[in-house]
Design an enzyme around this catalytic site. Sequence first.
Site, PDB file in Angstrom:
ATOM      1  N   ASP A   1      -0.992 -12.288  29.808  1.00 38.40           N
ATOM      2  CA  ASP A   1      -1.324 -12.158  28.370  1.00 38.40           C
ATOM      3  C   ASP A   1      -0.791 -13.281  27.898  1.00 38.40           C
ATOM      4  OD1 ASP A   1      -1.689 -11.568  25.780  1.00 38.40           O
ATOM      5  OD2 ASP A   1      -0.883  -9.711  25.980  1.00 38.40           O
TER       6      ASP A   1
ATOM      7  N   SER B   1       0.942  -1.190   0.072  1.00 38.10           N
ATOM      8  CA  SER B   1      -0.028  -0.060  -0.101  1.00 38.10           C
ATOM      9  C   SER B   1       0.963   1.288   0.132  1.00 38.10           C
ATOM     10  CB  SER B   1      -0.911   0.031   1.257  1.00 38.10           C
ATOM     11  OG  SER B   1      -1.763  -1.104   1.049  1.00 38.10           O
TER      12      SER B   1
END
Length: 605
Positions: free
Chosen positions: A429, A399
Amino acid sequence: MPGMVVFGRRWRIASDDLVFPGAFELFIRAAWWIVTLVLYTNHKGRFDCQGGAYLHNYLVVLLVLLAVIILTLCAIVYISAQGTIMNPGPRRSMPALVYLRALLYFPEFIWACLGAVWVSDNSTGCKPAEVGAVIGAVVSSWIILLSMVVGVLVVFDPLGSQRPGVLPDAPLGVRDLESSESSQLFYTAHTVASRVWESRLRLLCCCLPQDDNHRAAFSSIAQLVSGFFLDTDLVPSDIAAGLALLHQEQDKMEHCRDPDEVLSHSPSSPIREDLEVELEKAIHFMQFAAAAYGWPLYVYSNPLTGFCKLSGDCCRSRQAEYDLVGGDTLGCHFTSILQSTGLQYRDFIHISFHNQIYEIPFYVALDHKREAVLVAVRGTLSLKVSSGISSTLIMIRESKRVSCLLSLLSKALADYSKQFVVSVVLGKDLVPRLSIPNMEDLKRRLLKMVSNCSKPKYKILMHGCWYELFGGTPDDFPTELENRREEALSQPLLGEESLLVQRSNTYQSLSSDDSPSHPTHLPLYPPGRILHITEDGPARRHCFSQVRYRAEWSSETSFRNVLISPRMIADHMPDVVLHALRSLTREQPFAVCPSSMSNSHLNVI
């Protein structure tokens, strides 16, 4: 333990897995039998409707059939509750009971059909209670039969018919030939298992587009799921029991060990104030990272005012003004980003709301307050696996925009990235610990835990559920193998050898507490300097208690093990991380159940 072998194949259910389903069906059958008995007793000798004789015979046979099923279920529940995961000897009669229970489905099916015929043709003139009872019996029978079919599909094991072994006394040449054939069979079995899991995933996610990208993602996930525990003889309930045991074992170790060394400054800077500076930066930039998730996360984080703030500007089209790349026809994502970040329209350089496999939303904007260019890339809420990160990066690079996406790195690269990367990790986590060596270590520890525990599986699961929901003291779980040589644990459960476990590195590594001497994958570490946020205060708290967090620099070696916790997924969510960061700046933070799993342990690594 290995899956139970019935009907000539092995299933993904063990002989000690029938306690809970058997008890549930037993409760339903007992209530059903009592209602039928009351109906028969109250109307005995007074079945004077058109099909009264048929109704009388139907109820008598139904009572007898239900009584036989109830006795069979009592035996199944009792036998299934005996022994341990490692010792199924007291459950050796379970296959015969399963055959008997399966055999009873045939008369039940026939009687359900006869009941349906009676209701449709011979119930004229009968009392509503009698007709309703028969209808209830027919419906209940069909529901149970349908549940049985679904259960068979769930516990079906695509590798169940593959149980060959290598003859220990075979000549060397024959053994080599068998080894070659076993390798080919192992590959074929793995392929079949992957295809079965891929079909299951497609069925569960039938609402998603079935394009090439989605099919590739389904295939990748299926290979991960089918292959991770392929070299063990664990069934899903064994894995659940092992996770419950590991969680409690880790909590016990946390309570009795000295805290690890916590760095008061960044590994690359001797300045103590570096922690406060980086924490302030993390709080500032995390709001832009959370904003990349669009309007769903914004509404979830602002349940009372989110829709009202977005509704006035959602339908405005800005396609002509800004380089939007689709996926946001109503403008709600863009509006939520504006509301979350406080940026103006003119501050955005590029925004992409494409949300496909390997194409995730991201935006590039100008942060005038920090005089910085922001590149916010949304996380993996889409159907992707870790192997898709490189494809995602290629998409962003093509992009013609600037972006940096880091997950887990080698030790040398992690050390190099400390010059320009700061990772924020909350609690336990899972993602910063999600490397293949860590997962292999988790599998090895889980297998050793379930092999050693001397309690029945149903007690482990019941205590585990209670512990996760209400806390309490971790169970000591005395083992029946404390005096057993460690080498004995390298054998498959029950000593049943098969093609899969003979090739298993997991079983071979059980004889040592260390990692395998020849790991196939290098260890990976979180990038850069690691700012670890943990909950400070009681390990267990109620929903309306005060929540305090603390932050410290942590070493990347502290994330070498997967820590089991109900929050291991929730602690990775961007709104939870942002809430914890913001709480660090308040003198007396107060949270009303910031997460449904807020009563879990958070520890200092």
